[in-house]
Design an enzyme around this catalytic site. Structure first.
Site, PDB file in Angstrom:
ATOM      1  N   TYR A   1       0.783  -0.990  -0.140  1.00  0.00           N
ATOM      2  CA  TYR A   1       0.098   0.181   0.060  1.00  0.00           C
ATOM      3  C   TYR A   1       0.866   1.220   0.035  1.00  0.00           C
ATOM      4  CZ  TYR A   1      -2.917   3.635   1.848  1.00  0.00           C
ATOM      5  OH  TYR A   1      -3.612   5.057   1.926  1.00  0.00           O
TER       6      TYR A   1
ATOM      7  N   GLY B   1      -1.335   9.290   4.337  1.00  0.00           N
ATOM      8  CA  GLY B   1      -2.387   8.388   5.010  1.00  0.00           C
ATOM      9  C   GLY B   1      -2.121   7.226   5.525  1.00  0.00           C
TER      10      GLY B   1
ATOM     11  N   HIS C   1       1.805  13.052  -7.000  1.00  0.00           N
ATOM     12  CA  HIS C   1       1.243  12.159  -6.094  1.00  0.00           C
ATOM     13  C   HIS C   1       1.918  10.676  -5.822  1.00  0.00           C
ATOM     14  CE1 HIS C   1      -2.640  12.441  -3.663  1.00  0.00           C
ATOM     15  NE2 HIS C   1      -2.467  11.129  -3.373  1.00  0.00           N
TER      16      HIS C   1
ATOM     17  N   GLY D   1       7.345  11.416   1.304  1.00  0.00           N
ATOM     18  CA  GLY D   1       6.429  10.423   1.723  1.00  0.00           C
ATOM     19  C   GLY D   1       6.883   9.299   2.019  1.00  0.00           C
ATOM     20  N   ARG D   2       7.021   8.277   1.039  1.00  0.00           N
ATOM     21  CA  ARG D   2       7.740   7.022   1.404  1.00  0.00           C
ATOM     22  C   ARG D   2       8.775   6.951   2.391  1.00  0.00           C
ATOM     23  NH1 ARG D   2       5.634   6.724  -4.064  1.00  0.00           N
ATOM     24  NH2 ARG D   2       4.174   5.170  -4.518  1.00  0.00           N
TER      25      ARG D   2
END
Length: 415
Positions: A54, A109, A311, A365-366
């Protein structure tokens, strides 16, 4: 499995007031990571496959995901030797606030599914490192709780819902809680086609299947250390920042009834940005800009900043990479608003390339989530430290003492 969870509950009660349970500290000490790729592998070992994918994977054929990395790799830097670089500083000013590094933690998220209270852990790591942290609408921890652990200038990211009044409600809630910078995401107007999630049985709302039950059983450190602590502590995680009509736990339940599918705001327009500008007193940032036209529209609507972003390859497959889109956007903006960049940043040299091409800072992010997934706050702190240290080293090779010294002359171009 439930017997193990019960034993863990008793252990947690026994250790109350004595810091983290011993298995967290011992696991952190065993980490031997030297770059973001190492953190990724450590997270992969600890997390169930569905949850890791995910975070890690992109959309459809993952053309955009691969393109982000390939575009960074294609850029070559020009070293500048014989420059006194003994007084280097990685400090950067963003929206009236000084940070120690241009490495910002972007909104993501479900961080709280990677580690118990993952959003709080991220906020604490960022505050200790002196870098921004942006809390996502899709976080598990309530924004009022996370802001207590943030620095004095916290950022909040807003997703727009089909009923705009619900979005305005959340904006007022963020304002009341003390967030200073508002980021609105504009590039996620429909659900993306992440086929790997369906193959792994990883869905939101979550459904128990033989596949994901086995996945959890094969990763007991995560099952006990995250889900066990929620189940025998505050309860099953929920999307704490959704409005009351949409708020569900991860099983899709509102109280004793089934929840509703969270509707996207497909009728969005630049008027929504103008409305947010009227509502929000502090810096307003538009995330998901990939064209000069969108950048200029954000400027016309009164935005203080934009985030050049695809994104992370998680929405439109086949999209242009952020770093490819950056130069034209910078040229169009002409320094009138702050330009940030995300998608694909995994090295300090990536940070330097983005800034040399006109970005004021980058968001990751990651990289931060792999840190959280591997070792909680300590892992996130390690991710920030590695990226900042690498960036500082690249600055030295490029003959730069300040972030502002970086420019297009540090990028090799065939004549």
């Amino acid at each position: 499995m439930f017997e193990h969870l019960n034993n863990m509950r008793l252990s947690l009660r026994h250790s109350a007031g004595k810091g983290r349970p011993h298995f967290v500290g011992s696991m952190t000490k065993q980490l031997n990571v030297h770059n973001i790729a190492d953190l990724r592998l450590a997270a992969r070992r600890r997390l169930p496959k569905g949850l890791f994918d995910y975070v890690d994977r992109g959309t459809e054929e993952e053309v955009t995901l691969r393109g982000n990395r390939q575009a960074f790799d294609a850029i070559r830097l020009l070293p500048q030797p014989l420059v006194d670089i003994s007084h280097r500083s990685t400090q950067v000013d963003l929206f009236g606030h000084t940070y120690r590094s241009p490495v910002c933690i972007g909104p993501t998220g479900l961080a709280g599914m990677l580690w118990f209270q993952g959003e709080v852990q991220l906020a604490q790591a960022a505050a200790a490192a002196g870098v921004p942290f942006a809390l996502s609408t899709a976080s598990i921890a309530p924004l009022e709780e996370v802001v207590k652990h943030s620095d004095s200038h916290p950022w909040f990211q807003l997703n727009m819902w089909k009923d705009p009044n619900m979005s305005w409600e959340l904006v007022e809630r963020a304002k009341k809680a003390g967030f200073k910078v508002l980021i609105v995401t504009i590039d996620s107007v429909v659900d993306s086609n992440r086929e790997h999630n369906r193959r792994n049985g990883f869905t939101v709302p979550m459904r128990l299947t033989p596949r994901n039950v086995l996945d959890g059983a094969l990763h007991p450190r995560w099952t006990l250390g995250v889900m066990g602590r929620y189940v025998f502590g505050p309860g099953l995680p929920e999307f704490a920042n959704y409005p009351a009509a949409l708020k569900t736990n991860l099983r899709g339940k509102i109280g004793k009834r089934d929840g509703v599918k969270v509707p996207k705001h497909e009728a969005n327009s630049w008027d929504d940005i103008r409305r947010l500008r009227d509502m929000w007193d502090g810096p307003l940032v538009v995330k998901g800009v990939l064209s000069e036209q969108a950048a200029l529209a954000a400027l016309e609507c009164g935005a203080d900043g934009i985030i050049v972003s695809n994104h992370g390859g998680r929405t439109l497959d086949g999209s242009i990479s952020s770093i490819e889109a950056l130069p034209a956007i910078v040229e169009a903006i002409q320094g009138r608003i702050t330009v940030l960049l995300d998608s694909g940043v995994t090295r300090g040299s990536d940070v330097a390339k983005a800034i040399a091409l006109g970005a004021n800072a980058v968001l990751v992010g990651r990289a931060a989530l792999w840190g959280i997934g591997a070792a909680g706050k300590e892992g996130a702190a390690r991710a920030i430290d590695m990226l900042t240290s690498e960036f500082d080293r690249v600055m030295a090779y490029l003959g730069c003492n300040t972030v502002d010294d970086l420019g297009p002359h540090h990028i090799y171009s065939k004549k």
